[in-house]
Design an enzyme around this catalytic site. Structure first.
Site, PDB file in Angstrom:
ATOM      1  CG  ASN A  10      -1.697   1.259   1.401  1.00 54.74           C
ATOM      2  OD1 ASN A  10      -1.817   2.041   0.447  1.00 54.74           O
ATOM      3  ND2 ASN A  10      -2.246   1.489   2.584  1.00 54.74           N
ATOM      4  CE  LYS A  12       0.178   3.479   4.802  1.00 54.74           C
ATOM      5  NZ  LYS A  12      -0.043   3.655   6.218  1.00 54.74           N
ATOM      6  CD  GLU A 100      -3.079   5.617   6.632  1.00 54.76           C
ATOM      7  OE1 GLU A 100      -3.009   5.704   5.389  1.00 54.76           O
ATOM      8  OE2 GLU A 100      -2.205   5.062   7.320  1.00 54.76           O
ATOM      9  CB  SER A 210       4.799  -2.269  12.133  1.00 56.57           C
ATOM     10  OG  SER A 210       4.443  -0.922  12.404  1.00 56.57           O
TER      11      SER A 210
HETATM   12  C1  PEP Z   1      -0.938   0.157   6.042  1.00 57.60           C
HETATM   13  O1  PEP Z   1      -1.089   1.362   6.134  1.00 57.60           O
HETATM   14  O2  PEP Z   1      -1.757  -0.531   5.406  1.00 57.60           O
HETATM   15  C2  PEP Z   1       0.222  -0.438   6.699  1.00 57.60           C
HETATM   16  C3  PEP Z   1       0.192  -1.704   6.968  1.00 57.60           C
HETATM   17  O3  PEP Z   1       1.257   0.408   7.001  1.00 57.60           O
HETATM   18  P1  PEP Z   1       2.663   0.007   7.676  1.00 57.60           P
HETATM   19  O4  PEP Z   1       3.115  -1.283   7.058  1.00 57.60           O
HETATM   20  O5  PEP Z   1       3.571   1.140   7.326  1.00 57.60           O
HETATM   21  O6  PEP Z   1       2.417  -0.132   9.135  1.00 57.60           O
END
Ligand code: PEP
Length: 251
Positions: A10, A12, A100, A210
């Site tokens: 993702n 974003k 989000e 994460s």
């Molecule tokens: C996400 O926003 O879908 C996500 C999993 O972000 P991160 O891996 O940076 O925690």
């Protein structure tokens, strides 16, 4: 693909034409090498989808969107992008209800059900994102919260369901639930999908929050974890490639 592990990035609100090409060039080889065992995809900003699709032609990389309009029919909805348009430029899947979107755009189950239905009608696979906040977990409400988020599946008449469990407190924070917490929630999600959609439904439940090159193998080995949704670590070819590799050839 319903038997494979999934690794979905993702991006974003990140990227540029030049940076996307560099990143994708570093991904094609690991994605193709994993293709028999791992379904790999990237959810990217809408403006880049057509270009990514063209650049990734002849590779095994799937391309998806990060969101879709709640409005079913194209028309006077300035700024919106419909499911039909996403499918038209080659998107195969779409994230629905990322935390989000829930946080900044107040997306609730009514809106998310419309997004799911529009996606399915256009031939896109929706990946429904669910997960509790830190305050909800600390209050012991995580199962209730996730069950309520999943409840819209009962309205959608689905034979295939993809869900990403993303505890909000784990997204972009470097904090990851312990494997027992992930296993318990994924089992609950499986049970709820089966009870809402019937026993013949095809299911993939991804973990997100994460995930990185160092923890992916351990997370992907947890029972009922069918893959990963990866934010930050999907923006570097090396780390995303390592996660893909962990999905089929754990070190
Ligand atoms: C996400 O926003 O879908 C996500 C999993 O972000 P991160 O891996 O940076 O925690």
């Amino acid at each position: 693909m319903w038997q494979q592990k999934w690794v979905i990035g993702n991006w974003k609100m990140n990227g540029s034409n030049a940076a996307n090409r560099t990143l994708l060039q570093g991904l094609f080889q690991p994605v193709n090498a994993a293709a028999a065992q791992v379904y790999c995809g990237i959810a990217a900003p809408n403006v880049y989808l057509a270009g990514i699709k063209e650049f990734a032609a002849n590779t095994a990389l799937a391309v998806g969107a990060e969101d879709v309009s709640q409005f079913a029919v194209n028309g006077a909805f300035t700024g919106e992008v419909s499911a039909q348009m996403l499918a038209d430029v080659g998107a195969q899947f779409v994230l629905v209800g990322h935390s989000e979107r829930r946080q900044y755009f107040q997306e609730d189950n009514t809106i998310l059900l419309e997004k799911m239905q529009n996606s399915i009608a256009a031939g896109l696979l929706p990946i429904l994102c669910v997960g509790e906040t830190l305050a909800e977990r600390e209050a012991g409400q995580e199962e209730q919260v996730v069950a309520a988020q999943l409840s819209l599946l009962a309205e959608a008449d689905l034979s295939e369901v993809a869900v990403a469990y993303e505890p909000v407190w784990a997204i972009g924070t470097g904090k990851v639930p312990v494997t027992e917490q992930i296993a318990a929630m994924h089992e609950l999600i499986y049970r709820q999908i089966l009870s809402l959609c019937g026993k013949d439904v095809k299911i993939r439940v991804l973990y997100g929050g994460s995930v990185n090159a160092g923890n992916a193998a351990e997370i992907l080995a947890v029972s009922h974890v069918d893959g990963a949704l990866v934010g930050g670590a999907s923006l570097q070819a090396d780390s995303f490639a390592a996660i893909i590799q962990a999905a089929y050839a754990p070190a």
